[in-house]
Write a protein that holds these residues in place. Sequence first.
Motif, PDB file in Angstrom:
ATOM      1  N   ALA A  96      18.493  51.544  56.465  1.00 54.00           N
ATOM      2  CA  ALA A  96      19.545  51.874  57.432  1.00 54.00           C
ATOM      3  C   ALA A  96      20.873  51.936  56.692  1.00 54.00           C
ATOM      4  CB  ALA A  96      19.604  50.840  58.552  1.00 54.00           C
ATOM      5  N   SER A  97      21.597  53.013  56.912  1.00 59.33           N
ATOM      6  CA  SER A  97      22.916  53.159  56.310  1.00 59.33           C
ATOM      7  C   SER A  97      23.974  53.035  57.396  1.00 59.33           C
ATOM      8  CB  SER A  97      23.035  54.512  55.605  1.00 59.33           C
ATOM      9  OG  SER A  97      22.781  55.562  56.512  1.00 59.33           O
ATOM     10  N   GLY A  98      25.234  53.140  56.992  1.00 56.57           N
ATOM     11  CA  GLY A  98      26.311  53.045  57.966  1.00 56.57           C
ATOM     12  C   GLY A  98      26.622  51.629  58.397  1.00 56.57           C
ATOM     13  N   ASN A 113      28.544  46.203  47.608  1.00 58.34           N
ATOM     14  CA  ASN A 113      28.540  47.213  48.664  1.00 58.34           C
ATOM     15  C   ASN A 113      27.364  46.937  49.601  1.00 58.34           C
ATOM     16  OD1 ASN A 113      28.304  49.534  50.257  1.00 58.34           O
ATOM     17  ND2 ASN A 113      29.111  50.845  48.646  1.00 58.34           N
ATOM     18  N   ASN A 114      27.660  46.500  50.807  1.00 60.85           N
ATOM     19  CA  ASN A 114      26.593  46.175  51.757  1.00 60.85           C
ATOM     20  C   ASN A 114      26.560  47.149  52.934  1.00 60.85           C
ATOM     21  OD1 ASN A 114      28.905  45.343  53.097  1.00 60.85           O
ATOM     22  ND2 ASN A 114      28.546  43.170  52.677  1.00 60.85           N
ATOM     23  N   SER A 115      26.890  48.419  52.652  1.00 61.80           N
ATOM     24  CA  SER A 115      26.871  49.431  53.713  1.00 61.80           C
ATOM     25  C   SER A 115      25.470  49.978  53.954  1.00 61.80           C
ATOM     26  CB  SER A 115      27.815  50.585  53.355  1.00 61.80           C
ATOM     27  OG  SER A 115      27.423  51.201  52.145  1.00 61.80           O
ATOM     28  N   SER A 116      24.536  49.729  53.026  1.00 61.30           N
ATOM     29  CA  SER A 116      23.145  50.156  53.190  1.00 61.30           C
ATOM     30  C   SER A 116      22.243  48.940  53.122  1.00 61.30           C
ATOM     31  CB  SER A 116      22.745  51.153  52.100  1.00 61.30           C
ATOM     32  OG  SER A 116      23.504  52.328  52.176  1.00 61.30           O
ATOM     33  N   ILE A 117      21.181  48.961  53.908  1.00 64.30           N
ATOM     34  CA  ILE A 117      20.260  47.828  53.940  1.00 64.30           C
ATOM     35  C   ILE A 117      18.832  48.327  54.002  1.00 64.30           C
ATOM     36  CG2 ILE A 117      20.260  47.596  56.461  1.00 64.30           C
ATOM     37  CD1 ILE A 117      20.172  44.554  55.994  1.00 64.30           C
ATOM     38  N   PHE A 118      17.933  47.592  53.367  1.00 64.20           N
ATOM     39  CA  PHE A 118      16.505  47.901  53.358  1.00 64.20           C
ATOM     40  C   PHE A 118      15.768  46.698  53.929  1.00 64.20           C
ATOM     41  CE2 PHE A 118      12.311  48.431  51.283  1.00 64.20           C
ATOM     42  CZ  PHE A 118      12.028  49.717  51.714  1.00 64.20           C
ATOM     43  N   ILE A 119      14.965  46.930  54.974  1.00 66.11           N
ATOM     44  CA  ILE A 119      14.326  45.836  55.714  1.00 66.11           C
ATOM     45  C   ILE A 119      12.808  46.010  55.727  1.00 66.11           C
ATOM     46  CG2 ILE A 119      14.168  44.654  57.938  1.00 66.11           C
ATOM     47  CD1 ILE A 119      16.956  45.576  58.579  1.00 66.11           C
ATOM     48  N   LEU A 120      12.088  44.924  55.515  1.00 65.58           N
ATOM     49  CA  LEU A 120      10.637  44.879  55.696  1.00 65.58           C
ATOM     50  C   LEU A 120      10.329  43.931  56.841  1.00 65.58           C
ATOM     51  CD1 LEU A 120      11.151  44.882  52.299  1.00 65.58           C
ATOM     52  CD2 LEU A 120       8.718  45.392  52.448  1.00 65.58           C
ATOM     53  N   SER A 121       9.443  44.351  57.746  1.00 65.37           N
ATOM     54  CA  SER A 121       9.173  43.568  58.955  1.00 65.37           C
ATOM     55  C   SER A 121       7.683  43.521  59.253  1.00 65.37           C
ATOM     56  CB  SER A 121       9.916  44.161  60.160  1.00 65.37           C
ATOM     57  OG  SER A 121      11.283  44.299  59.903  1.00 65.37           O
ATOM     58  N   LEU A 122       7.337  42.599  60.136  1.00 68.29           N
ATOM     59  CA  LEU A 122       5.949  42.409  60.561  1.00 68.29           C
ATOM     60  C   LEU A 122       5.915  42.134  62.054  1.00 68.29           C
ATOM     61  CD1 LEU A 122       3.191  40.347  58.866  1.00 68.29           C
ATOM     62  CD2 LEU A 122       3.938  39.628  61.129  1.00 68.29           C
ATOM     63  N   VAL A 123       4.912  42.695  62.738  1.00 63.22           N
ATOM     64  CA  VAL A 123       4.731  42.455  64.176  1.00 63.22           C
ATOM     65  C   VAL A 123       3.265  42.099  64.437  1.00 63.22           C
ATOM     66  CG1 VAL A 123       4.787  43.455  66.496  1.00 63.22           C
ATOM     67  CG2 VAL A 123       6.567  44.054  64.840  1.00 63.22           C
ATOM     68  N   PRO A 124       2.963  40.902  64.968  1.00 68.33           N
ATOM     69  CA  PRO A 124       1.580  40.571  65.347  1.00 68.33           C
ATOM     70  C   PRO A 124       1.174  41.370  66.581  1.00 68.33           C
ATOM     71  CG  PRO A 124       3.080  38.842  66.067  1.00 68.33           C
ATOM     72  CD  PRO A 124       3.911  39.808  65.273  1.00 68.33           C
ATOM     73  N   THR A 125      -0.051  41.858  66.588  1.00 72.28           N
ATOM     74  CA  THR A 125      -0.488  42.700  67.708  1.00 72.28           C
ATOM     75  C   THR A 125      -1.640  42.106  68.514  1.00 72.28           C
ATOM     76  OG1 THR A 125      -1.987  43.954  66.257  1.00 72.28           O
ATOM     77  CG2 THR A 125       0.268  44.812  66.562  1.00 72.28           C
ATOM     78  N   GLN A 350      15.514  47.175  65.686  1.00 72.20           N
ATOM     79  CA  GLN A 350      16.108  45.937  65.203  1.00 72.20           C
ATOM     80  C   GLN A 350      17.354  46.193  64.352  1.00 72.20           C
ATOM     81  OE1 GLN A 350      13.676  43.313  62.685  1.00 72.20           O
ATOM     82  NE2 GLN A 350      13.952  41.722  64.209  1.00 72.20           N
ATOM     83  N   ASN A 351      17.562  47.455  63.963  1.00 71.09           N
ATOM     84  CA  ASN A 351      18.740  47.772  63.143  1.00 71.09           C
ATOM     85  C   ASN A 351      20.041  47.421  63.864  1.00 71.09           C
ATOM     86  OD1 ASN A 351      17.321  48.699  60.904  1.00 71.09           O
ATOM     87  ND2 ASN A 351      17.184  50.780  61.699  1.00 71.09           N
ATOM     88  N   LYS A 352      20.094  47.720  65.161  1.00 73.55           N
ATOM     89  CA  LYS A 352      21.324  47.416  65.910  1.00 73.55           C
ATOM     90  C   LYS A 352      21.510  45.914  66.069  1.00 73.55           C
ATOM     91  CE  LYS A 352      19.367  47.847  70.595  1.00 73.55           C
ATOM     92  NZ  LYS A 352      17.974  48.044  70.202  1.00 73.55           N
ATOM     93  N   ASP A 353      20.387  45.172  66.199  1.00 70.49           N
ATOM     94  CA  ASP A 353      20.496  43.716  66.264  1.00 70.49           C
ATOM     95  C   ASP A 353      21.012  43.167  64.938  1.00 70.49           C
ATOM     96  OD1 ASP A 353      19.597  43.557  68.864  1.00 70.49           O
ATOM     97  OD2 ASP A 353      17.502  43.344  68.292  1.00 70.49           O
ATOM     98  N   PHE A 354      20.523  43.752  63.853  1.00 74.00           N
ATOM     99  CA  PHE A 354      20.938  43.257  62.541  1.00 74.00           C
ATOM    100  C   PHE A 354      22.445  43.419  62.343  1.00 74.00           C
ATOM    101  CE2 PHE A 354      21.780  43.408  58.039  1.00 74.00           C
ATOM    102  CZ  PHE A 354      21.006  42.370  57.551  1.00 74.00           C
ATOM    103  N   LYS A 355      22.999  44.520  62.854  1.00 76.62           N
ATOM    104  CA  LYS A 355      24.438  44.726  62.738  1.00 76.62           C
ATOM    105  C   LYS A 355      25.190  43.598  63.446  1.00 76.62           C
ATOM    106  CE  LYS A 355      24.692  49.729  62.153  1.00 76.62           C
ATOM    107  NZ  LYS A 355      25.237  50.991  62.658  1.00 76.62           N
ATOM    108  N   ASN A 356      24.677  43.186  64.621  1.00 80.30           N
ATOM    109  CA  ASN A 356      25.340  42.100  65.359  1.00 80.30           C
ATOM    110  C   ASN A 356      25.208  40.770  64.619  1.00 80.30           C
ATOM    111  OD1 ASN A 356      26.019  43.844  67.457  1.00 80.30           O
ATOM    112  ND2 ASN A 356      24.083  43.523  68.503  1.00 80.30           N
ATOM    113  N   TYR A 357      24.017  40.500  64.079  1.00 80.99           N
ATOM    114  CA  TYR A 357      23.802  39.243  63.353  1.00 80.99           C
ATOM    115  C   TYR A 357      24.688  39.192  62.122  1.00 80.99           C
ATOM    116  CZ  TYR A 357      19.563  39.174  66.208  1.00 80.99           C
ATOM    117  OH  TYR A 357      18.672  39.202  67.247  1.00 80.99           O
TER     118      TYR A 357
END
Length: 359
Positions: A96-98, A113-125, A350-357
């Motif tokens: 996610a950029s911006g 420079n923290n304007s770009s972020i790379f995230i790895l996630s997991l969801v149990p199903t 979750q990108n928008k949540d990460f911006k808030n956090y």
Amino acid sequence: MIISLKLSRFQYNTLRNSLLNDGINYYPSYYKIQQAKNEVYPSRDFINVTSTGVEIKLQALLDQTVSRILLAIRKTPNVHVQNKLVLISKWGCDGASGQSNYKQIRYNNTFENNSSIFILSLVPTKLYDPNLNKVFWENDRPSSTDFCRPIKFEFVKETTNTIITEINKIESEIINLVPSLCQNVEIEHKLVMTMIDGKVCNAITNTSSAARCYICNAKPSEMNDLDLVNKKINFKKWSAMSTEHKELKLSKKKIIQQRFKNEMSLNVDIVKQGIGTTNDVILQVISSGQQVNHIKFGNYCLKTAERYISLYKWYYMPSSVHKLLLHGAEIIQHAIVPIGQLSEEAQEAQNKDFKNYKE
């Protein structure tokens, strides 16, 4: 409630005290909330924090995940957990950029420079017993951020090298996973990498162009190999190069967009500022979360592809359409859970949540 409403400590205590003044002791103290929050996290021994990001050991994250699921199951009446179970989880990565670039200095006195972020996630199903074919727990919101558990995030751009490096690292951890032991229950783990977008697929399959199909490597000129007739319109070219053709294309596009809006209330290919191009045509079948008859789906897709070629043989089929129509049924056939449960929406949202956090 605190997370969903984004309540601060002050807001929560104000809400709780207003009820206490009326003699209603409904909400626990904020201290209890903090205690409950600490129980959600794995041990700090498995969490590595650097100046550019945070990551957690995959084994520790899965152990903590199953312990929380079993805790919920134990509180459910008439549910008796077996000794050996299997947990299916989906995982993936996204860039996610911006992001906001704050004026913070790293430990070595250089600006990061923290304007770009790379995230790895997991969801149990799904948690189930393969021998009894019995499901003990199933994620009823697989596309929600509520169950999206971060494995790692780092302030770095999403490049091919970053994608391949991080995926290889997680895959090596997956190979070394052992069953989780919790409350006398042994839980084996099955992980599927489905929370990924086209850019990630192109990177891991070494597909040089987004216009190619990363499944069969078909080029744009090879996607319309069905021998059917053309349909006449203003001009028949895959790319509008001349000024005249560009004007004709925009004119035709506006007509099509207006018809979609008038007849189906759909906003197709509308640019949204700061977000990109958003199409709200809903692919109901592959997003439903239900079991899909892949044979009927494949026949329907093939007829749709034939219809496409009969009308627009001169226009190379986009790779995204090609993958859905020609490979969709096979993908559905081999999915270990309904394909609608394997989407990347939870991670994307979750990108928008990460911006808030982060703020």
